[in-house]
Write a protein that holds these residues in place. Structure first.
Motif, PDB file in Angstrom:
ATOM      1  N   PRO A  53      -4.514  -8.708  -6.336  1.00 34.67           N
ATOM      2  CA  PRO A  53      -3.469  -8.440  -5.340  1.00 34.67           C
ATOM      3  C   PRO A  53      -3.949  -7.563  -4.191  1.00 34.67           C
ATOM      4  CG  PRO A  53      -2.562  -8.258  -7.543  1.00 34.67           C
ATOM      5  CD  PRO A  53      -4.037  -8.433  -7.711  1.00 34.67           C
ATOM      6  N   GLY A  54      -4.798  -6.564  -4.514  1.00 34.24           N
ATOM      7  CA  GLY A  54      -5.301  -5.688  -3.465  1.00 34.24           C
ATOM      8  C   GLY A  54      -6.121  -6.442  -2.438  1.00 34.24           C
ATOM      9  N   LEU A  55      -6.895  -7.422  -2.896  1.00 30.27           N
ATOM     10  CA  LEU A  55      -7.704  -8.227  -1.972  1.00 30.27           C
ATOM     11  C   LEU A  55      -6.809  -9.145  -1.138  1.00 30.27           C
ATOM     12  CD1 LEU A  55     -10.608  -8.830  -1.122  1.00 30.27           C
ATOM     13  CD2 LEU A  55     -10.690 -10.607  -2.891  1.00 30.27           C
ATOM     14  N   THR A  56      -5.823  -9.727  -1.772  1.00 34.51           N
ATOM     15  CA  THR A  56      -4.894 -10.589  -1.035  1.00 34.51           C
ATOM     16  C   THR A  56      -4.113  -9.790  -0.002  1.00 34.51           C
ATOM     17  OG1 THR A  56      -4.643 -11.913  -3.047  1.00 34.51           O
ATOM     18  CG2 THR A  56      -3.059 -12.308  -1.286  1.00 34.51           C
ATOM     19  N   ASN A  57      -3.776  -8.553  -0.314  1.00 33.07           N
ATOM     20  CA  ASN A  57      -3.029  -7.712   0.623  1.00 33.07           C
ATOM     21  C   ASN A  57      -3.825  -7.388   1.885  1.00 33.07           C
ATOM     22  OD1 ASN A  57      -0.692  -7.610  -0.874  1.00 33.07           O
ATOM     23  ND2 ASN A  57      -1.202  -5.692  -1.903  1.00 33.07           N
ATOM     24  N   LEU A  58      -5.149  -7.584   1.828  1.00 31.46           N
ATOM     25  CA  LEU A  58      -5.953  -7.381   3.041  1.00 31.46           C
ATOM     26  C   LEU A  58      -5.566  -8.372   4.135  1.00 31.46           C
ATOM     27  CD1 LEU A  58      -9.572  -6.661   1.711  1.00 31.46           C
ATOM     28  CD2 LEU A  58      -7.981  -5.064   2.800  1.00 31.46           C
ATOM     29  N   THR A  59      -4.981  -9.509   3.755  1.00 28.73           N
ATOM     30  CA  THR A  59      -4.509 -10.449   4.766  1.00 28.73           C
ATOM     31  C   THR A  59      -3.366  -9.851   5.577  1.00 28.73           C
ATOM     32  OG1 THR A  59      -2.954 -11.488   3.216  1.00 28.73           O
ATOM     33  CG2 THR A  59      -5.172 -12.419   3.366  1.00 28.73           C
ATOM     34  N   LEU A  60      -2.683  -8.864   5.008  1.00 24.87           N
ATOM     35  CA  LEU A  60      -1.602  -8.178   5.714  1.00 24.87           C
ATOM     36  C   LEU A  60      -2.104  -6.922   6.420  1.00 24.87           C
ATOM     37  CD1 LEU A  60       1.396  -7.810   6.412  1.00 24.87           C
ATOM     38  CD2 LEU A  60       1.671  -6.643   4.210  1.00 24.87           C
ATOM     39  N   MET A  61      -2.775  -6.046   5.664  1.00 28.21           N
ATOM     40  CA  MET A  61      -3.235  -4.792   6.247  1.00 28.21           C
ATOM     41  C   MET A  61      -4.316  -5.037   7.298  1.00 28.21           C
ATOM     42  SD  MET A  61      -1.243  -2.691   4.891  1.00 28.21           S
ATOM     43  CE  MET A  61      -1.967  -1.234   5.629  1.00 28.21           C
ATOM     44  N   GLY A  62      -5.213  -5.988   7.034  1.00 25.94           N
ATOM     45  CA  GLY A  62      -6.236  -6.317   8.024  1.00 25.94           C
ATOM     46  C   GLY A  62      -5.616  -6.822   9.310  1.00 25.94           C
ATOM     47  N   PHE A  63      -4.535  -7.584   9.178  1.00 26.86           N
ATOM     48  CA  PHE A  63      -3.833  -8.074  10.363  1.00 26.86           C
ATOM     49  C   PHE A  63      -3.257  -6.914  11.154  1.00 26.86           C
ATOM     50  CE2 PHE A  63      -0.256  -9.499  12.793  1.00 26.86           C
ATOM     51  CZ  PHE A  63      -0.569 -10.778  13.223  1.00 26.86           C
ATOM     52  N   MET A  64      -2.569  -5.993  10.499  1.00 31.46           N
ATOM     53  CA  MET A  64      -1.875  -4.924  11.201  1.00 31.46           C
ATOM     54  C   MET A  64      -2.845  -4.018  11.953  1.00 31.46           C
ATOM     55  SD  MET A  64       1.138  -3.983   8.456  1.00 31.46           S
ATOM     56  CE  MET A  64       2.008  -2.922   9.613  1.00 31.46           C
ATOM     57  N   PHE A  65      -3.936  -3.620  11.303  1.00 26.39           N
ATOM     58  CA  PHE A  65      -4.886  -2.726  11.961  1.00 26.39           C
ATOM     59  C   PHE A  65      -5.647  -3.443  13.072  1.00 26.39           C
ATOM     60  CE2 PHE A  65      -4.304  -0.146   8.115  1.00 26.39           C
ATOM     61  CZ  PHE A  65      -4.153   1.102   8.693  1.00 26.39           C
ATOM     62  N   SER A  66      -6.015  -4.707  12.855  1.00 24.81           N
ATOM     63  CA  SER A  66      -6.710  -5.462  13.902  1.00 24.81           C
ATOM     64  C   SER A  66      -5.793  -5.687  15.096  1.00 24.81           C
ATOM     65  CB  SER A  66      -7.188  -6.810  13.349  1.00 24.81           C
ATOM     66  OG  SER A  66      -8.093  -6.623  12.281  1.00 24.81           O
ATOM     67  N   PHE A  67      -4.534  -5.941  14.824  1.00 23.49           N
ATOM     68  CA  PHE A  67      -3.558  -6.120  15.898  1.00 23.49           C
ATOM     69  C   PHE A  67      -3.433  -4.847  16.731  1.00 23.49           C
ATOM     70  CE2 PHE A  67       0.899  -5.207  17.043  1.00 23.49           C
ATOM     71  CZ  PHE A  67       1.090  -6.172  18.018  1.00 23.49           C
ATOM     72  N   ALA A  68      -3.298  -3.711  16.048  1.00 25.56           N
ATOM     73  CA  ALA A  68      -3.125  -2.445  16.760  1.00 25.56           C
ATOM     74  C   ALA A  68      -4.333  -2.130  17.630  1.00 25.56           C
ATOM     75  CB  ALA A  68      -2.880  -1.316  15.759  1.00 25.56           C
ATOM     76  N   LEU A  69      -5.530  -2.336  17.108  1.00 22.74           N
ATOM     77  CA  LEU A  69      -6.732  -2.022  17.865  1.00 22.74           C
ATOM     78  C   LEU A  69      -6.952  -3.014  19.011  1.00 22.74           C
ATOM     79  CD1 LEU A  69      -9.155  -1.052  14.953  1.00 22.74           C
ATOM     80  CD2 LEU A  69      -7.915   0.474  16.501  1.00 22.74           C
ATOM     81  N   SER A  70      -6.623  -4.286  18.775  1.00 21.42           N
ATOM     82  CA  SER A  70      -6.854  -5.289  19.815  1.00 21.42           C
ATOM     83  C   SER A  70      -5.970  -5.050  21.033  1.00 21.42           C
ATOM     84  CB  SER A  70      -6.604  -6.695  19.270  1.00 21.42           C
ATOM     85  OG  SER A  70      -5.226  -6.934  19.044  1.00 21.42           O
ATOM     86  N   MET A  71      -4.766  -4.524  20.819  1.00 17.54           N
ATOM     87  CA  MET A  71      -3.879  -4.257  21.945  1.00 17.54           C
ATOM     88  C   MET A  71      -4.502  -3.257  22.921  1.00 17.54           C
ATOM     89  SD  MET A  71       0.024  -4.152  20.524  1.00 17.54           S
ATOM     90  CE  MET A  71       0.683  -4.164  22.194  1.00 17.54           C
TER      91      MET A  71
END
Length: 400
Positions: A53-71
């Protein structure tokens, strides 16, 4: 007097003013849909890929942090090269990565696709708010920004429900094909859009990225950005802990949990909905102080009496949620109008800071074994910090 530009003098959208507002509202819902629509599919994807589950959750957390930095990159680039090139680039990345996610054969490909999808989403979100300030002025701008804020609150509330409904008919891959459809609609909606940037920043691209430092160098803006970003932490913590609070602590059924969640969703939408009709007519300083005070007081009561039962918890959480979202429109307007230049950079900083603070709140909420305590403590600290910060800085902040 409202001095917004009309489309006769600034034809930003060939389909007209109302169509542009609808399009901007759709773009504002883009990222929340991309983060929350696939949440019900997480356990299914974990089983499919045989991933923890922790690895699958990276699809969510990785999205949020990448989104914030890309902005932080897209915003300054849109101030230099224009809104259309940035949104075109972002949508191209979004569409390509959504297809990659839909065709993924292993969890790491899916995670990589989600990161690229987040980068594309960052362009969409940064540009939507910047276009609003480019085209609209005065009361009209405030109303459009309020609409955008409302959509950003509605989307994460309805997306998990919509995702669960879709999974009754399609596989988890179908969720990502739905993202492809959303991206294609956004691309089509962009065709009537004309460039709204009038004064591009000068100098090379790297220098335009340095505008972030320039904007943050305005100490009052930076301080207000921190205050208003932290103000959103209570509702983000609730999103992270609500299922555990109601279903594990109180033992309610998933159906009853959905009812409690919907009540909280209605409270979150009510805040920005009332702003242009009622709350805007109140003294700005008094409104903001009251909202922060209610968040702090409600969190203190939640800490003392939140364990008394699901109905008591819900009753105490509703005013916290209402005030956390009622503060969104005035805070966004204050921040967007602090500077006369670097609109894209300012918009990207607002979105990025909010996501980072929300992600941090969701992360530290897991440090407590009791989700009620974590929700109450984080909300209490956020409310007190924001109240103190606004009392110090807000007294001389003029209404836009």
């Amino acid at each position: 007097m409202d001095t917004d530009r009309t489309f006769d003098t600034c034809p930003a959208y060939s389909l007209g003013r109302k169509a542009l507002i609808v399009y901007l509202a759709f773009l504002s819902a883009f990222t929340p849909l991309s983060t929350d629509l696939f949440l019900p599919a997480l356990p299914i994807m974990a089983d499919y890929f045989q991933a923890a589950p922790g690895l699958t959750n990276l699809t969510l957390m990785g999205f949020m942090f990448s989104f914030a930095l890309s902005m932080l990159i897209w915003g300054p680039l849109s101030d230099k090269y224009g809104r259309r090139p940035v949104i075109l680039s972002g949508l191209a990345l979004y569409l390509t990565s959504s297809v990659l996610c839909a065709l993924s054969t292993d969890i790491w490909t899916l995670i990589a696709g989600r990161v690229v999808q987040a980068v594309g989403s960052g362009a969409v979100s940064a540009v939507a708010m910047a276009i609003t300030k480019d085209v609209f002025k005065g009361r009209t701008m405030e109303n459009v920004l309020t609409t955008i804020q409302t959509m950003m609150l509605i989307a994460p509330m309805i997306a998990p429900v919509l995702g669960g409904f879709l999974l009754a008919f399609i596989s988890w891959r179908g969720i990502f094909w739905a993202f492809v459809v959303c991206g294609a609609l956004a691309w089509l909606g962009m065709l009537p859009l004309r460039e709204s940037l009038e004064r591009p920043t000068e100098g090379p691209a790297l220098k335009s990225l340095g505008r972030i430092i320039f904007v943050l160098g305005h100490g009052r803006f930076s301080a207000l950005l921190v205050i208003f970003s932290i103000a959103g932490m209570p509702i983000m913590v609730f999103l992270a802990t609500s299922a555990y609070v109601y279903q594990q602590n109180f033992g309610v059924s998933p159906q009853l949990y959905s009812a409690f969640f919907c009540a909280n969703a209605l409270a979150s939408v009510l805040g920005p909905t009332l702003y242009p009709r009622v709350l805007r007519e109140l003294p700005q300083n008094g409104l903001i102080i009251t909202c922060f005070a209610v968040i702090a007081a409600g969190a203190a009561l939640l800490l003392l009496f939140g364990h008394a039962g699901p109905y008591r918890f819900a009753a105490l959480m509703l005013p916290i949620t209402f005030c956390s979202t009622a503060i969104r429109p005035p805070s966004t307007i204050i921040l967007m109008t602090r500077l006369d230049s670097d609109t894209g950079t300012v918009a990207s900083l607002i979105g990025s800071a909010a996501v980072l603070c929300g992600s941090f709140a969701m992360l530290i909420s897991g440090l407590w074994t009791d989700p009620i305590v974590s929700t109450a403590v984080i909300s209490l600290l956020a409310g007190l910090f924001c109240l103190a910060g606004w009392i110090v800085l807000g007294r001389n902040t003029k209404r836009a």
